[in-house]
Design a protein around this motif. Sequence first.
Motif, PDB file in Angstrom:
ATOM      1  N   SER A 137       0.839  -1.320  -0.043  1.00  0.00           N
ATOM      2  CA  SER A 137      -0.002   0.012  -0.005  1.00  0.00           C
ATOM      3  C   SER A 137       0.738   1.283   0.002  1.00  0.00           C
ATOM      4  CB  SER A 137      -1.019   0.004   1.250  1.00  0.00           C
ATOM      5  OG  SER A 137      -0.222   0.222   2.327  1.00  0.00           O
ATOM      6  N   LEU A 138       0.285   2.466  -0.115  1.00  0.00           N
ATOM      7  CA  LEU A 138       1.027   3.757   0.016  1.00  0.00           C
ATOM      8  C   LEU A 138       1.448   3.911   1.180  1.00  0.00           C
ATOM      9  CD1 LEU A 138      -1.603   6.020  -2.385  1.00  0.00           C
ATOM     10  CD2 LEU A 138       0.858   4.923  -2.891  1.00  0.00           C
ATOM     11  N   GLU A 139       0.701   3.291   2.185  1.00  0.00           N
ATOM     12  CA  GLU A 139       1.209   3.698   3.653  1.00  0.00           C
ATOM     13  C   GLU A 139       2.511   2.804   3.675  1.00  0.00           C
ATOM     14  OE1 GLU A 139      -1.681   2.787   2.751  1.00  0.00           O
ATOM     15  OE2 GLU A 139      -2.977   4.640   3.832  1.00  0.00           O
ATOM     16  N   ASP A 140       2.673   1.609   3.246  1.00  0.00           N
ATOM     17  CA  ASP A 140       3.831   0.799   3.254  1.00  0.00           C
ATOM     18  C   ASP A 140       5.129   1.622   2.429  1.00  0.00           C
ATOM     19  OD1 ASP A 140       2.707  -1.233   4.603  1.00  0.00           O
ATOM     20  OD2 ASP A 140       2.357  -2.457   2.941  1.00  0.00           O
ATOM     21  N   LEU A 141       4.675   2.156   1.512  1.00  0.00           N
ATOM     22  CA  LEU A 141       5.787   3.051   0.740  1.00  0.00           C
ATOM     23  C   LEU A 141       6.190   4.085   1.523  1.00  0.00           C
ATOM     24  CD1 LEU A 141       4.199   3.325  -2.963  1.00  0.00           C
ATOM     25  CD2 LEU A 141       6.377   2.032  -2.059  1.00  0.00           C
ATOM     26  N   GLN A 142       5.261   4.904   2.359  1.00  0.00           N
ATOM     27  CA  GLN A 142       5.598   5.841   3.287  1.00  0.00           C
ATOM     28  C   GLN A 142       6.436   5.312   4.404  1.00  0.00           C
ATOM     29  OE1 GLN A 142       2.345   7.681   5.418  1.00  0.00           O
ATOM     30  NE2 GLN A 142       2.982   9.688   4.246  1.00  0.00           N
ATOM     31  N   SER A 143       6.072   4.362   4.922  1.00  0.00           N
ATOM     32  CA  SER A 143       6.826   4.027   5.985  1.00  0.00           C
ATOM     33  C   SER A 143       8.200   3.411   5.855  1.00  0.00           C
ATOM     34  CB  SER A 143       6.175   2.815   6.573  1.00  0.00           C
ATOM     35  OG  SER A 143       6.908   2.039   7.696  1.00  0.00           O
TER      36      SER A 143
END
Length: 610
Positions: free
Chosen positions: A82-88
């Motif tokens: 997810s985009l959250e994983d990319l951000q993290s």
Amino acid sequence: MFITGYAVMAGAAERLVLGYDSFGNICGRKNTPVKGAPLSGQDMTNKKYVFFLNSCSLEMQSLKISSVSLCVSSCPQEQLNSLEDLQSFARNNGSCLCVYNLNVSSYTLNPKAAELCPTLPVPPSKSFPLFNRCVPQNPECYSKYASVLISMVNEMDVFHRILSGILAGRDTVIGMSFLALAFSFMLVLAFRFIRTLLVHTLIALVVFGLLFVSGVLWWLYYDYRNDPSTELETEKENVKFLLGYAVFSTIVTVVLLSLMFVLRKRLQFTVQLFRIVGKIIGRIPFLLFQPFWTFLILIVFWLFWVAVLLSLGTAGTAQTTSGGQVEYRALSGISYLAWYHFIGLIWTSEFILACQRMTIAGAVVTCYFNRNKNNPPPHPVLSSIAVLFCYHLGTAVKGSFLIAILRIPRIVLLYLYNILKQKESACAKCLFKCCFCWFWCQESCLRYFNQHAYTTTAINGTDFCTSAKEAVFILAKNSAKLASISCFGDFILFLGKVFVVCFTVFGGLMAFNYHRELQAWVVPLLLVGFFAYLMSHSFLSVFEVTADAMFLCFAIDMETNDGSEEKPYFTDRELLTFVSQSNKLTEGQKHRSTRPFQDNEDGTELQPVV
């Protein structure tokens, strides 16, 4: 200088291996802006890897992968869903996997994030050792990625694949060059204090090295040929070149072993020759340090040459496309400049070696024609260098140019032979092989006469053409007496060069064999052998040039003096006795005269200077 400036301005060698993103930035270095590309000109020093936004669905068009690529500091080791994983991942590892103008905090807020970030899910990947690409580890993605990368490498021309191999193996080439330096210096010290046991040891090591390297080459050829994973064009070229190397090494081994067997009876005679040469070098100890200066100059030139070659191979102009992206389009005519550059390598390397030979010859001539052997002239090496740079640089240029001219037809014949080999024209291939050998023999003869021309120049101070004519006249008159003397000594020195090349190439084989991925390592291996031979030639030529100059001075001494009290010889009795014994051994004579040439009609006794 023109080709150097052109290559530096038009090329960027880092692009060949380091890789670059879709916006004109070379990964792993600080970049300059490209007009019309707002995301260019960024500092990518800490971002060394190329990451494709859609690594699972790559396509190739005209040697270009149709996917936006970015420079990242690390590849994702785990799958990002997810985009959250990319951000993290960006916050924890400092590696942003979205387009540069998208802030990390906006990954989950910007409505265009799906277009500016990689296709989800992002598969786990590892950095590829050659091209610094993030290669997906997911089996399905990896198969698609590998097929595209294989197609890209196979469609590259040979010139660019060679450059890729040189850049990828640059550390190994440099390391093997220093290994060759160490071997060469050890041999110089060994020949300076040579003994009979040492000669036997050297011959045994050469025999072992030849047999071992030939065996390893054949083993590697068999291993590569039966490897089912061989798909890349570079790997197929490795197999072809390995077969050629193995055949050539086997032929050289058989020829050298045969020559060793034939010349085995002259072993003790060679020890005496090197003892006399070592005595002359003992009077001029700085001759042993001369190869170091030559080696340093050659290393600087080779590094400069390789840098220019790599810049030529990656020369291109940056052109902006739609969306602010940048494409590098190759310039036409680069291959012709590369051939011109290669000729420059041969000529300049030969010129540097010619300067060393003239320096050694000048120092030997100065000491030989000195009446007081116990009081040699001061600083003969420095004096010889000064004379060379003031008066005789043109002689070195002409001699090295002739060598380069003879090598050009050999290169052309080798190129044509490779073309005809594919068409299976047996008669034409045989003809080209004969012509190739003929040019090689001509080059060897020219190199021999060049050296004596350099010595004659040091003696008489004449130009190259005049010195060459006089040297040919002297050698023709005394060839029967002098050729047999230096023949076996030159052969032992050649075995020393073979020893350095064999063990250096073996080290290169072991090093390159551990890195088979996409590497055209046969060319770097050829460079390793070439550099090893040049370095061993540079060091051992001290003995070779000293012996050749000594015997040419001896011949001139015999021509101009008669050994009487009024015109005594410049040589000493040890050299006179040595030449006499050599001539008797060659001609099968049993008399014990100490005269190296025919007796004087008046029976004057020899009176060498002590």
